[in-house]
Write a protein that holds these residues in place. Structure first.
Motif, PDB file in Angstrom:
ATOM      1  N   PRO A  39       0.820  -1.208   0.000  1.00 22.20           N
ATOM      2  CA  PRO A  39       0.000   0.000   0.000  1.00 22.20           C
ATOM      3  C   PRO A  39       0.865   1.274   0.000  1.00 22.20           C
ATOM      4  N   SER A  40       0.249   2.396  -0.310  1.00 15.73           N
ATOM      5  CA  SER A  40       0.970   3.668  -0.327  1.00 15.73           C
ATOM      6  C   SER A  40       1.634   3.907   1.017  1.00 15.73           C
ATOM      7  N   GLY A  41       2.873   4.398   0.980  1.00 12.59           N
ATOM      8  CA  GLY A  41       3.571   4.707   2.219  1.00 12.59           C
ATOM      9  C   GLY A  41       4.205   3.507   2.890  1.00 12.59           C
ATOM     10  N   CYS A  42       4.231   2.351   2.213  1.00 16.50           N
ATOM     11  CA  CYS A  42       4.779   1.140   2.836  1.00 16.50           C
ATOM     12  C   CYS A  42       6.290   1.088   2.754  1.00 16.50           C
ATOM     13  N   GLY A  43       6.891   1.969   1.941  1.00 21.13           N
ATOM     14  CA  GLY A  43       8.350   2.011   1.867  1.00 21.13           C
ATOM     15  C   GLY A  43       8.946   1.388   0.613  1.00 21.13           C
ATOM     16  N   LYS A  44       8.085   0.895  -0.299  1.00 22.62           N
ATOM     17  CA  LYS A  44       8.650   0.195  -1.460  1.00 22.62           C
ATOM     18  C   LYS A  44       9.469   1.117  -2.361  1.00 22.62           C
ATOM     19  N   SER A  45       8.991   2.361  -2.578  1.00 15.88           N
ATOM     20  CA  SER A  45       9.759   3.297  -3.396  1.00 15.88           C
ATOM     21  C   SER A  45      11.022   3.755  -2.681  1.00 15.88           C
ATOM     22  N   THR A  46      10.897   3.954  -1.377  1.00 19.35           N
ATOM     23  CA  THR A  46      12.059   4.360  -0.577  1.00 19.35           C
ATOM     24  C   THR A  46      13.157   3.309  -0.672  1.00 19.35           C
ATOM     25  N   PHE A  47      12.767   2.048  -0.554  1.00 21.33           N
ATOM     26  CA  PHE A  47      13.767   0.984  -0.635  1.00 21.33           C
ATOM     27  C   PHE A  47      14.381   0.922  -2.036  1.00 21.33           C
ATOM     28  N   LEU A  48      13.514   1.079  -3.048  1.00 22.72           N
ATOM     29  CA  LEU A  48      14.003   1.070  -4.435  1.00 22.72           C
ATOM     30  C   LEU A  48      15.055   2.157  -4.631  1.00 22.72           C
ATOM     31  N   ARG A  49      14.746   3.355  -4.100  1.00 21.31           N
ATOM     32  CA  ARG A  49      15.650   4.489  -4.286  1.00 21.31           C
ATOM     33  C   ARG A  49      16.959   4.326  -3.523  1.00 21.31           C
ATOM     34  N   SER A  50      16.970   3.474  -2.491  1.00 26.97           N
ATOM     35  CA  SER A  50      18.232   3.274  -1.782  1.00 26.97           C
ATOM     36  C   SER A  50      19.159   2.338  -2.566  1.00 26.97           C
ATOM     37  N   LEU A  51      18.638   1.687  -3.611  1.00 27.13           N
ATOM     38  CA  LEU A  51      19.471   0.756  -4.382  1.00 27.13           C
ATOM     39  C   LEU A  51      20.395   1.482  -5.369  1.00 27.13           C
ATOM     40  N   ASN A  52      20.048   2.729  -5.741  1.00 26.33           N
ATOM     41  CA  ASN A  52      21.020   3.488  -6.540  1.00 26.33           C
ATOM     42  C   ASN A  52      21.332   4.844  -5.893  1.00 26.33           C
ATOM     43  N   ARG A  60       1.791 -10.221 -13.781  1.00 28.79           N
ATOM     44  CA  ARG A  60       2.081 -10.451 -15.200  1.00 28.79           C
ATOM     45  C   ARG A  60       3.567 -10.408 -15.512  1.00 28.79           C
ATOM     46  N   VAL A  61       4.289  -9.430 -14.943  1.00 23.76           N
ATOM     47  CA  VAL A  61       5.656  -9.214 -15.428  1.00 23.76           C
ATOM     48  C   VAL A  61       6.758  -9.818 -14.564  1.00 23.76           C
ATOM     49  N   SER A  62       6.479 -10.128 -13.292  1.00 22.83           N
ATOM     50  CA  SER A  62       7.598 -10.484 -12.418  1.00 22.83           C
ATOM     51  C   SER A  62       7.695 -11.987 -12.192  1.00 22.83           C
ATOM     52  N   GLN A  63       8.921 -12.409 -11.817  1.00 18.71           N
ATOM     53  CA  GLN A  63       9.124 -13.795 -11.388  1.00 18.71           C
ATOM     54  C   GLN A  63       9.230 -13.860  -9.869  1.00 18.71           C
ATOM     55  N   LYS A  64       9.674 -12.738  -9.274  1.00 18.59           N
ATOM     56  CA  LYS A  64       9.759 -12.667  -7.813  1.00 18.59           C
ATOM     57  C   LYS A  64       8.928 -11.474  -7.340  1.00 18.59           C
ATOM     58  N   THR A  65       8.281 -11.603  -6.211  1.00 19.36           N
ATOM     59  CA  THR A  65       7.500 -10.498  -5.672  1.00 19.36           C
ATOM     60  C   THR A  65       7.876 -10.283  -4.202  1.00 19.36           C
ATOM     61  N   ALA A  66       8.016  -9.000  -3.853  1.00 17.70           N
ATOM     62  CA  ALA A  66       8.267  -8.640  -2.459  1.00 17.70           C
ATOM     63  C   ALA A  66       7.108  -7.771  -1.996  1.00 17.70           C
ATOM     64  N   PHE A  67       6.509  -8.140  -0.863  1.00 15.44           N
ATOM     65  CA  PHE A  67       5.389  -7.357  -0.331  1.00 15.44           C
ATOM     66  C   PHE A  67       5.859  -6.561   0.876  1.00 15.44           C
ATOM     67  N   PHE A  68       5.721  -5.231   0.785  1.00 17.72           N
ATOM     68  CA  PHE A  68       6.106  -4.325   1.869  1.00 17.72           C
ATOM     69  C   PHE A  68       4.862  -3.825   2.585  1.00 17.72           C
ATOM     70  N   HIS A  69       4.996  -3.677   3.906  1.00 18.14           N
ATOM     71  CA  HIS A  69       3.869  -3.169   4.682  1.00 18.14           C
ATOM     72  C   HIS A  69       4.428  -2.420   5.889  1.00 18.14           C
ATOM     73  N   LEU A  70       4.077  -1.151   6.025  1.00 14.91           N
ATOM     74  CA  LEU A  70       4.522  -0.311   7.146  1.00 14.91           C
ATOM     75  C   LEU A  70       6.038  -0.360   7.351  1.00 14.91           C
ATOM     76  N   GLY A  71       6.789  -0.347   6.248  1.00 17.64           N
ATOM     77  CA  GLY A  71       8.243  -0.313   6.333  1.00 17.64           C
ATOM     78  C   GLY A  71       8.914  -1.665   6.475  1.00 17.64           C
ATOM     79  N   ASN A  72       8.107  -2.725   6.641  1.00 12.31           N
ATOM     80  CA  ASN A  72       8.685  -4.066   6.751  1.00 12.31           C
ATOM     81  C   ASN A  72       8.541  -4.816   5.434  1.00 12.31           C
ATOM     82  N   LEU A  73       9.527  -5.656   5.143  1.00 12.36           N
ATOM     83  CA  LEU A  73       9.389  -6.600   4.042  1.00 12.36           C
ATOM     84  C   LEU A  73       8.668  -7.807   4.639  1.00 12.36           C
ATOM     85  N   VAL A  74       7.386  -7.928   4.325  1.00 11.18           N
ATOM     86  CA  VAL A  74       6.563  -8.959   4.960  1.00 11.18           C
ATOM     87  C   VAL A  74       6.811 -10.319   4.334  1.00 11.18           C
ATOM     88  N   GLU A  75       6.874 -10.334   3.008  1.00  9.25           N
ATOM     89  CA  GLU A  75       6.998 -11.623   2.330  1.00  9.25           C
ATOM     90  C   GLU A  75       7.703 -11.429   1.005  1.00  9.25           C
TER      91      GLU A  75
END
Lengths: 266, 241
Positions: free
Chosen positions: A52-65, A226-241
């Motif tokens: 969901p919005s604000g879960c940290g997925k974009s923040t984590f993505l941006r820390s990769l570069n 559709r597009v991914s082989q691996k999925t990461a689910f983020f929730h409230l800043g945690n990588l849940v699964e």
């Protein structure tokens, strides 16, 4: 089924780890936005970050570069390695890192330059071409990889900003692949596109996977499926699964994942 | 995970289609019960009712398949929701087949009503059908409660049905050898017993679906079976003595 085909095509290399993140924390001032995230991102694989919005997925993505470096109040802790190299080590030049780890944003953002110069910009500043002929070659190859060459080859001098939204986004992808990156980060690359342009970009992502590790942040669960082989689910800043996309969408282990992907209140 | 969907209409769609399956299950249980009762009491009228009632079961299966196709197309269910839709379709298929076997049983009952009864046969068949009916009722309960343990229990009980069938098989063989005038009736009764044994297999398949729905994994093939003994040559030899 899609996954099986993929594994056949790309062989055992699929299991190579491209990014290894360990105990990553990200803070915006006092706000703890990413909590203890550890994950291995595979090479030649599309990995989707959902949540969901604000879960940290974009923040984590941006820390990769190290895009978070540009935000003064932002602090990143923990260990992030690209091919074993700590990307936050003092000797690493963030500009060189971003040449290796390209990025495509939500809103197409071509430079206010010609189509040609949009793509040629990166190779020029990184000195990847010796002369005009070689640069022409890189531009054509990149535009072809982004599946937009046929649409723009007769008007390379036209402004990039004059293209349609879907074309602009593919131009941005061409620009990102022109520096021969090893990883492509995509932050909701299709959210401003119509379904046809979305399908074209998704097809492109599937092709890019043969050469790159692709990480895509998306709000569309169907797109992740559709597009991914691996999925990461983020929730409230945690990588849940984190797991195979087929497993996440048929039989997730965590109830929070299930609530989110089935459209319940998570 | 018992939370409602944000889109309430999605909940209504899923609940609706599951309610149809339960309704179908109720009709099929009734068909098993009535067809066995009709056979035992030689009640041709009740048998005819079972035959007529099968149409309603078939219609429900069509309705369920249509509704499932709509949910898949319009809602793109995932995870537990996806498994619900997939298992609903498969269970409806199993129930429809069980209904067909009950109908066939009723058809043979009408033929048998004109013949000399075979002593003890219809009681044994009634016991067997009673067991299958109980298994189905438990399998559907397990479905409603998402109870994998109860479903596993149902899978194992199919062994008893197989054994009852094998016992009847030998019994009918003996009757036929004792008096060739029994052959026609015994052949019909044997098909009835075989059909009930097949019902048990479909109930087992329903139980498999419940386990998949509840756990995300299909059960392994380790349940006990007794489908070998009647194929042995010596079992026929024994009956000849």
């Amino acid at each position: 089924m899609m996954k099986d085909n993929a594994d056949e095509r790309i062989g055992v290399d699929a299991m190579d780890i491209k990014f290894a993140a360990k105990d990553v924390q990200v803070y915006y001032a006092d706000n703890h936005a990413i909590k203890d995230v550890s994950v291995d991102i595979l090479d030649k694989t599309v990995t989707a970050f959902i949540g969901p919005s604000g879960c940290g997925k974009s923040t984590f993505l941006r820390s990769l570069n190290r895009m978070n470096d540009t935000i003064p109040i932002c602090r990143v802790e923990g260990d992030i390695r690209l091919d074993g190299q700590d990307i936050n080590a003092p000797e690493v030049d963030p500009v060189q890192l971003r040449a290796k780890v390209g990025m495509v944003f939500q809103k197409p953002n071509p430079f206010p330059k010609s189509i040609y110069d949009n793509v040629a910009y990166g190779p020029r500043i990184h000195g990847l071409a010796r002369g005009k002929a070689e640069l022409d070659e890189i531009v054509e190859k990149s535009l072809r990889r982004a599946a937009i060459w046929d649409e723009v080859k007769d008007r390379l001098d036209a402004a990039g900003t004059g293209l349609s939204g879907g074309q602009q986004q593919r131009l941005c992808i061409a620009r990102a692949v022109a520096t021969e990156p090893e990883v492509l980060l995509m932050d909701e690359p299709c959210s401003a596109l119509d379904p046809i342009a979305t399908a074209q970009v998704e097809e492109l992502i599937d092709e890019l996977r043969q050469s790159y590790s692709v990480i895509i942040v998306t709000h569309s669960m169907q797109q992740a499926a559709r597009v991914s082989q691996k999925t990461a689910f983020f929730h409230l800043g945690n990588l849940v699964e984190y797991g195979d996309t087929t497993d996440i969408f048929t039989n997730p282990r965590d109830t929070r994942t299930e609530s989110y992907i089935t459209g319940r209140i998570g | 995970m018992n939370d409602a969907h944000i889109a309430k209409a999605f909940d209504r769609d899923l609940e609706g289609v599951q309610a149809q399956v339960m309704k179908m299950g109720g009709l099929v249980e009734e068909a098993i019960r009535d067809s066995a009762k009709a056979l035992k009491s030689r009640d041709v009228e009740l048998a005819e009712q079972v035959r007529q009632g099968d149409r309603r079961i078939d219609e429900l299966e069509d309705l369920i398949n249509t509704q499932c196709a709509q949910v898949l197309a319009l809602r793109q269910p995932a995870a537990g929701d996806l498994r619900t839709v997939l298992t609903v379709m498969k269970i409806a298929g199993n129930l429809e087949r069980i209904g067909d076997y009950a109908k066939n049983l009723a058809k043979r009952t009408e033929v048998l009503s004109h013949m000399q009864p075979i002593e003890g046969a219809s009681s044994a068949i009634k016991r067997m059908s009673k067991e299958v009916e109980k298994m189905l009722s438990d399998a559907l309960d397990a479905y409603v409660r998402r109870d994998a343990a109860l479903a596993e229990d149902v899978r194992h009980r199919d062994l008893e049905v197989d054994q009852m069938y094998n016992a009847l098989f030998r019994e009918f063989l003996t009757f036929m050898m004792e008096d060739p005038r029994n052959i026609t009736a015994c052949m019909h009764l044997h098909f009835i017993a075989k059909n009930i044994e097949r019902m048990g297999d479909h109930v087992t398949s329903v139980a498999d679906q419940v386990i998949y729905l509840a756990t995300g994994q299909f059960p392994d093939e380790s349940r006990p079976k007794d489908n070998q003994s009647i194929y042995r040559v010596d079992s026929v030899g024994e009956a000849e003595e």
